[in-house]
Design a protein around this motif. Sequence first.
Motif, mmCIF file in Angstrom:
data_model
loop_
_atom_site.group_PDB
_atom_site.id
_atom_site.type_symbol
_atom_site.label_atom_id
_atom_site.label_comp_id
_atom_site.label_asym_id
_atom_site.label_seq_id
_atom_site.Cartn_x
_atom_site.Cartn_y
_atom_site.Cartn_z
ATOM 1 N N GLY A 15 -4.076 11.250 -7.726
ATOM 2 C CA GLY A 15 -4.401 12.543 -7.133
ATOM 3 C C GLY A 15 -4.332 12.451 -5.623
ATOM 4 N N ALA A 19 -9.537 14.301 -1.579
ATOM 5 C CA ALA A 19 -10.326 13.147 -2.026
ATOM 6 C C ALA A 19 -9.442 11.911 -2.169
ATOM 7 C CB ALA A 19 -11.025 13.464 -3.356
ATOM 8 N N ASP A 38 0.721 11.262 -7.365
ATOM 9 C CA ASP A 38 0.451 12.691 -7.554
ATOM 10 C C ASP A 38 1.644 13.360 -8.218
ATOM 11 O OD1 ASP A 38 -1.726 14.833 -6.162
ATOM 12 O OD2 ASP A 38 0.193 15.692 -6.784
ATOM 13 N N ASP A 39 1.333 14.375 -9.004
ATOM 14 C CA ASP A 39 2.402 15.028 -9.756
ATOM 15 C C ASP A 39 3.173 16.060 -8.938
ATOM 16 O OD1 ASP A 39 0.166 16.588 -9.678
ATOM 17 O OD2 ASP A 39 0.191 17.142 -11.786
ATOM 18 N N ASN A 40 2.755 16.306 -7.721
ATOM 19 C CA ASN A 40 3.457 17.294 -6.895
ATOM 20 C C ASN A 40 4.482 16.623 -6.004
ATOM 21 O OD1 ASN A 40 1.967 19.962 -7.363
ATOM 22 N ND2 ASN A 40 0.366 18.402 -7.211
ATOM 23 N N GLN A 46 -4.689 20.886 -4.001
ATOM 24 C CA GLN A 46 -4.728 22.341 -4.137
ATOM 25 C C GLN A 46 -4.771 23.036 -2.791
ATOM 26 O OE1 GLN A 46 -4.255 23.896 -6.742
ATOM 27 N NE2 GLN A 46 -4.856 22.572 -8.451
ATOM 28 N N ARG A 49 -1.662 21.784 0.009
ATOM 29 C CA ARG A 49 -0.277 21.821 -0.461
ATOM 30 C C ARG A 49 0.528 22.762 0.439
ATOM 31 N NH1 ARG A 49 -0.796 22.318 -6.377
ATOM 32 N NH2 ARG A 49 -1.419 20.184 -6.020
ATOM 33 N N VAL A 80 0.432 11.179 -14.295
ATOM 34 C CA VAL A 80 -0.171 10.153 -15.138
ATOM 35 C C VAL A 80 -0.574 10.804 -16.459
ATOM 36 C CG1 VAL A 80 -2.070 8.527 -15.387
ATOM 37 C CG2 VAL A 80 -1.002 8.860 -13.148
ATOM 38 N N GLY A 109 -9.073 16.177 -9.061
ATOM 39 C CA GLY A 109 -9.299 17.560 -8.664
ATOM 40 C C GLY A 109 -9.776 18.473 -9.779
ATOM 41 N N GLN A 132 -2.068 31.886 -4.724
ATOM 42 C CA GLN A 132 -1.947 31.182 -3.444
ATOM 43 C C GLN A 132 -0.823 30.134 -3.511
ATOM 44 O OE1 GLN A 132 -5.465 28.973 -2.522
ATOM 45 N NE2 GLN A 132 -5.281 29.376 -0.334
ATOM 46 N N LEU A 154 -13.940 30.739 -3.218
ATOM 47 C CA LEU A 154 -12.486 30.659 -3.357
ATOM 48 C C LEU A 154 -11.860 32.053 -3.187
ATOM 49 C CD1 LEU A 154 -9.980 28.959 -4.048
ATOM 50 C CD2 LEU A 154 -10.435 29.411 -6.449
ATOM 51 N N GLU A 287 -13.549 16.800 -6.858
ATOM 52 C CA GLU A 287 -14.036 17.802 -7.807
ATOM 53 C C GLU A 287 -14.478 17.271 -9.185
ATOM 54 O OE1 GLU A 287 -14.553 20.173 -5.943
ATOM 55 O OE2 GLU A 287 -12.855 21.527 -5.638
ATOM 56 N N GLY A 293 -16.328 21.383 -2.782
ATOM 57 C CA GLY A 293 -15.518 21.754 -1.616
ATOM 58 C C GLY A 293 -14.900 20.583 -0.884
HETATM 59 C C1 FAD Z 1 -6.387 26.451 -7.759
HETATM 60 C C2 FAD Z 1 -7.302 26.041 -6.601
HETATM 61 C C3 FAD Z 1 -7.185 26.669 -5.367
HETATM 62 C C4 FAD Z 1 -8.022 26.295 -4.314
HETATM 63 N N1 FAD Z 1 -7.917 26.937 -3.112
HETATM 64 C C5 FAD Z 1 -8.765 26.625 -2.104
HETATM 65 C C6 FAD Z 1 -8.717 27.276 -0.844
HETATM 66 O O1 FAD Z 1 -7.881 28.133 -0.622
HETATM 67 N N2 FAD Z 1 -9.610 26.930 0.098
HETATM 68 C C7 FAD Z 1 -10.567 25.985 -0.122
HETATM 69 O O2 FAD Z 1 -11.363 25.716 0.758
HETATM 70 N N3 FAD Z 1 -10.637 25.333 -1.287
HETATM 71 C C8 FAD Z 1 -9.782 25.633 -2.295
HETATM 72 N N4 FAD Z 1 -9.861 24.981 -3.480
HETATM 73 C C9 FAD Z 1 -10.877 23.935 -3.633
HETATM 74 C C10 FAD Z 1 -10.360 22.623 -3.054
HETATM 75 O O3 FAD Z 1 -9.204 22.214 -3.734
HETATM 76 C C11 FAD Z 1 -11.408 21.556 -3.229
HETATM 77 O O4 FAD Z 1 -12.560 21.943 -2.624
HETATM 78 C C12 FAD Z 1 -11.080 20.183 -2.665
HETATM 79 O O5 FAD Z 1 -10.212 20.237 -1.631
HETATM 80 C C13 FAD Z 1 -10.648 19.322 -3.798
HETATM 81 O O6 FAD Z 1 -10.061 18.122 -3.416
HETATM 82 P P1 FAD Z 1 -9.708 17.069 -4.513
HETATM 83 O O7 FAD Z 1 -8.978 16.002 -3.805
HETATM 84 O O8 FAD Z 1 -10.917 16.721 -5.278
HETATM 85 O O9 FAD Z 1 -8.753 17.805 -5.573
HETATM 86 P P2 FAD Z 1 -7.306 18.467 -5.511
HETATM 87 O O10 FAD Z 1 -7.010 19.018 -4.206
HETATM 88 O O11 FAD Z 1 -7.270 19.376 -6.676
HETATM 89 O O12 FAD Z 1 -6.299 17.235 -5.757
HETATM 90 C C14 FAD Z 1 -6.091 16.622 -6.989
HETATM 91 C C15 FAD Z 1 -4.635 16.225 -7.056
HETATM 92 O O13 FAD Z 1 -4.467 15.365 -8.153
HETATM 93 C C16 FAD Z 1 -3.301 15.706 -8.842
HETATM 94 N N5 FAD Z 1 -3.450 15.222 -10.204
HETATM 95 C C17 FAD Z 1 -4.416 15.558 -11.106
HETATM 96 N N6 FAD Z 1 -4.228 14.913 -12.262
HETATM 97 C C18 FAD Z 1 -3.124 14.135 -12.096
HETATM 98 C C19 FAD Z 1 -2.422 13.246 -12.951
HETATM 99 N N7 FAD Z 1 -2.841 12.996 -14.197
HETATM 100 N N8 FAD Z 1 -1.328 12.636 -12.468
HETATM 101 C C20 FAD Z 1 -0.891 12.850 -11.215
HETATM 102 N N9 FAD Z 1 -1.527 13.692 -10.355
HETATM 103 C C21 FAD Z 1 -2.626 14.326 -10.796
HETATM 104 C C22 FAD Z 1 -3.267 17.215 -8.705
HETATM 105 O O14 FAD Z 1 -2.000 17.769 -8.951
HETATM 106 C C23 FAD Z 1 -3.710 17.398 -7.278
HETATM 107 O O15 FAD Z 1 -2.616 17.331 -6.399
HETATM 108 C C24 FAD Z 1 -9.009 25.313 -4.520
HETATM 109 C C25 FAD Z 1 -9.097 24.673 -5.770
HETATM 110 C C26 FAD Z 1 -8.258 25.023 -6.806
HETATM 111 C C27 FAD Z 1 -8.374 24.318 -8.134
#
Ligand code: FAD
Lengths: 426, 375
Positions: A15, A19, A38-40, A46, A49, A80, A109, A132, A154, A287, A293
């Motif tokens: 991911g 985080a 990451d898959d993107n 999120q 991106r 994964v 996430g 978005q 959100l 998350e 957040g």
């Molecule tokens: C749809 C959505 C929109 C959001 N928009 C906002 C916003 O506009 N403003 C804001 O403040 N907060 C937003 N948030 C909240 C914000 O994403 C979180 O608060 C925080 O940034 C999360 O960070 P993270 O690293 O935990 O997760 P994420 O940012 O979700 O990152 C996780 C990453 O892991 C990747 N991943 C997951 N499983 C796998 C796997 N099996 N193999 C490979 N890759 C994988 C995902 O594709 C993603 O890129 C949004 C959340 C979501 C779900």
Amino acid sequence: MDSVKHLRFDVAVVGAGPAGIAAALAAADSGKTVGLIDDNPAAGGQIWRGAQNVQRHSVSAVWLERLNKSAIQLVRGARVFHAADGELAAESDDSAIQISYGKLILATGARELYLPFPGWTLPNVMGAGGLQALVKSGLDIAGKRIVVAGTGPLLLAVAAYARKCGAKVVGICEQTTRPRMARFGMKMMLVPGKAAEALHFAYELRGIPHWTDCWPVAAFGNRRLESVRISRQGQTSEIECDYLACGFHLIPNVELPRMCGCQLKNGFVDVNEYQQTSVAGTYCAGEPTGIGGLELALVEGEIAGYAATNWEDRAKHLFPKRARYQTVVRILKAAFPLRPELKNLARPDTLVCRCEDVSHERLCEYTSWRAAKLHTRCGMGPCQGRVCAPAAEFLFGWQIDSVRPPLYPVRCSSLAAIPSHSVPRN
Amino acid sequence: MNKPSEVVIVGAGIVGAACAFELAAEGLRVLVIDEGFPSTGATGAAMGHIVVMDDSEAQFAITRYSQILWDDLCDQLPAAVEFDPCGTLWVAADEEEMAEVRRKFDYYRERGVNAEILDSQQVRDAEPRLRAPLTGALRVPGDSVVYPPCATGFLLQKARELGARIIHGRPVAAIGAGTVRLADGTVLAAAFIINAAGQSAPQLSRGISIKPRKGHLVITDRYPNFLRHQVVELGYLKSAHSLTADSVAFNVQPRKTGQILIGSSRQYGAQNSTVDESILARMLQRAFEYMPDLNSLSAIRVWTGFRPATPDKLPLIGPSPEDPSVLVAAGHEGLGITTSLATAKLICAQILGQRPAIPVQPYLPSRQMTAEAHV
Ligand SMILES: Cc1cc2nc3c(=O)[nH]c(=O)nc-3n(C[C@H](O)[C@H](O)[C@H](O)COP(=O)(O)OP(=O)(O)OC[C@H]3O[C@@H](n4cnc5c(N)ncnc54)[C@H](O)[C@@H]3O)c2cc1C
Ligand SMILES: Cc1cc2nc3c(=O)[nH]c(=O)nc-3n(C[C@H](O)[C@H](O)[C@H](O)COP(=O)(O)OP(=O)(O)OC[C@H]3O[C@@H](n4cnc5c(N)ncnc54)[C@H](O)[C@@H]3O)c2cc1C
């Protein structure tokens, strides 16, 4: 037949959201080899991106810049789909990838919860984050009328973003009550940085109606969305619009952690103060440990990265900072509980599972997710219940059971390339 | 509970469901009890191939009889049962397997089962996705496919309409001497008790032997017209016969949804339902050998199930050796979806004292006692 790649890292991070990026950077400080998967097509998760072209000194630019300059190996476009015995199996467009590691950090996430209501499957009714993401990848919404509905901060972020992209945001429908919303605003003022964020949103959203006690009841349209009926403080009214962006809570992506054997607590991955899960050597940040957040995701990631490279001191330094942001998890939980009325939006013929066309009425006959699934095919389609299972959990209170490989649809050839061990495991 | 039931059936898998329908249709008051929900067990994991088999005369008799019963029922089956008369294609990869094709052809024809020998070119025309060249194949057009959980649901629904009652989420702790004791202490009386607990049947009736035989399956996304028949390698016979070694075989099934179900594996001694990566890989490699295009299809899920296997690969149908008031209907191994309907007919005939359409001797549980005495 596709090729099979083998990768090995001292620390593998799954991911590349905030985080995961923070975790990978912290782990890389030690000089160990770090892989960030990451898959993107690009890092950022999120929220960041498509943020490559934003202002140079924004938070995202700073982190992404650090990532670019680091020795971290970014494994892009690789999903994964399996984990067992200290190895991961991933798939990219052209190959199957076997990844072995010393330590593992899961930063997978969250995704959006979709709630079924009449018309929710119409084109142009979508998730708030989904809209978005589409805009970030090129959808033009200039001049379009958008209703943003659901719950939580959100909605504000998405509404502000849509307006910046030239859309006309007709209104924001927040399902929680006015007193809860007010308390939320007051409490967030005490969290570092959040007062400024709130003011920023207030400014960006000036003039846009922000209704509380308000939610979508039905969406209408011939071939695509034309209007939405909302319930607002007990009254219903109809609003014409081109897009309806719905965001009802985020669902933590705990499937991969579960497959790794990590224990959950109240639906989230259970971690200790070092972000270590119940599985030794496996950490979790962001998350999946609690919806809190961006800032919390970053600091949890750093702690996990340091802890995974035996840098407990550095990790410990960050505990107070994390504690400050952890209050956000509690504030969000208290402010935005989903109201029971939302369970009654679906009509008998409203689809709950859109992959397999299963209506609400058909699910009502069953008493468990597994029974409903076997007999109606709900959740058996390509999304494997990613959308309908959380909805069914909310609507019927069902426990969603086992995770099985593959976590995502993959080519049969990739499935056949899962690392396997000659020792039988029984 | 109102009037006492005349028959209590333990287990709402496809076998219990078929018995419930048959007995209710005969006017008996039937109660079905399951510790889970209908199709929790092997039935929920199965492929649903309705297939005539010829490992032994007895196996042929019960599979053929069942297939005819399924055909009789097919007009009544709702769409959810996904009945598909797609037939089976048994493919031969070499001359030895081709000899088996001819033997099987003669065997089926002598017994009135429609079958057709295909040469190498005809196999290609019948299933263009198969690798070329294959030596030949036997087409058995009368075989078909169903979706087992909904077939079970249909049988139970029919039984309900005829007055049967079904309760689930209630484990049965013991049966015998005309009573059924539930784990919660409830005791029910019944003139007849049917032990249709699948793999768990020996826990309720001593003196019978059933061992779980683990299998893996992979389901793909929808690819309409990718496949026309259920296609099985004849080498399957060699591997399926082994009672000890783990084995895999090429066995693919077209679903009405356009999905492809890929099997199959057989493992003894594996008790854990987790996916075993090495056997999964072997199973898929075997499938790619026969049908290379499968490797690029999108797989959406993998699962495992346990076939309730008896040592002689024939089901147990008839009075329990230790308590004749209990009738066993279990141990259907990898053919229980097919043979559920004939099993119900045989059970019903025994209860009503009627002459069954096929001899029941080969399936009587008492044979296991005799077999043991010989060891
Ligand atoms: C749809 C959505 C929109 C959001 N928009 C906002 C916003 O506009 N403003 C804001 O403040 N907060 C937003 N948030 C909240 C914000 O994403 C979180 O608060 C925080 O940034 C999360 O960070 P993270 O690293 O935990 O997760 P994420 O940012 O979700 O990152 C996780 C990453 O892991 C990747 N991943 C997951 N499983 C796998 C796997 N099996 N193999 C490979 N890759 C994988 C995902 O594709 C993603 O890129 C949004 C959340 C979501 C779900
Ligand atoms: C991978 C695989 C593929 C297969 N493919 C095919 C195929 O293509 N064609 C075919 O014909 N067959 C196939 N089979 C075989 C078929 O699935 C079984 O033979 C059949 O389902 C057995 O049905 P059953 O009703 O006896 O058992 P089950 O379906 O296991 O039902 C037994 C029921 O009893 C209940 N029960 C058990 N103990 C108790 C208790 N103490 N109290 C209350 N209830 C209890 C259980 O909850 C369960 O619901 C396959 C099997 C597997 C595993």
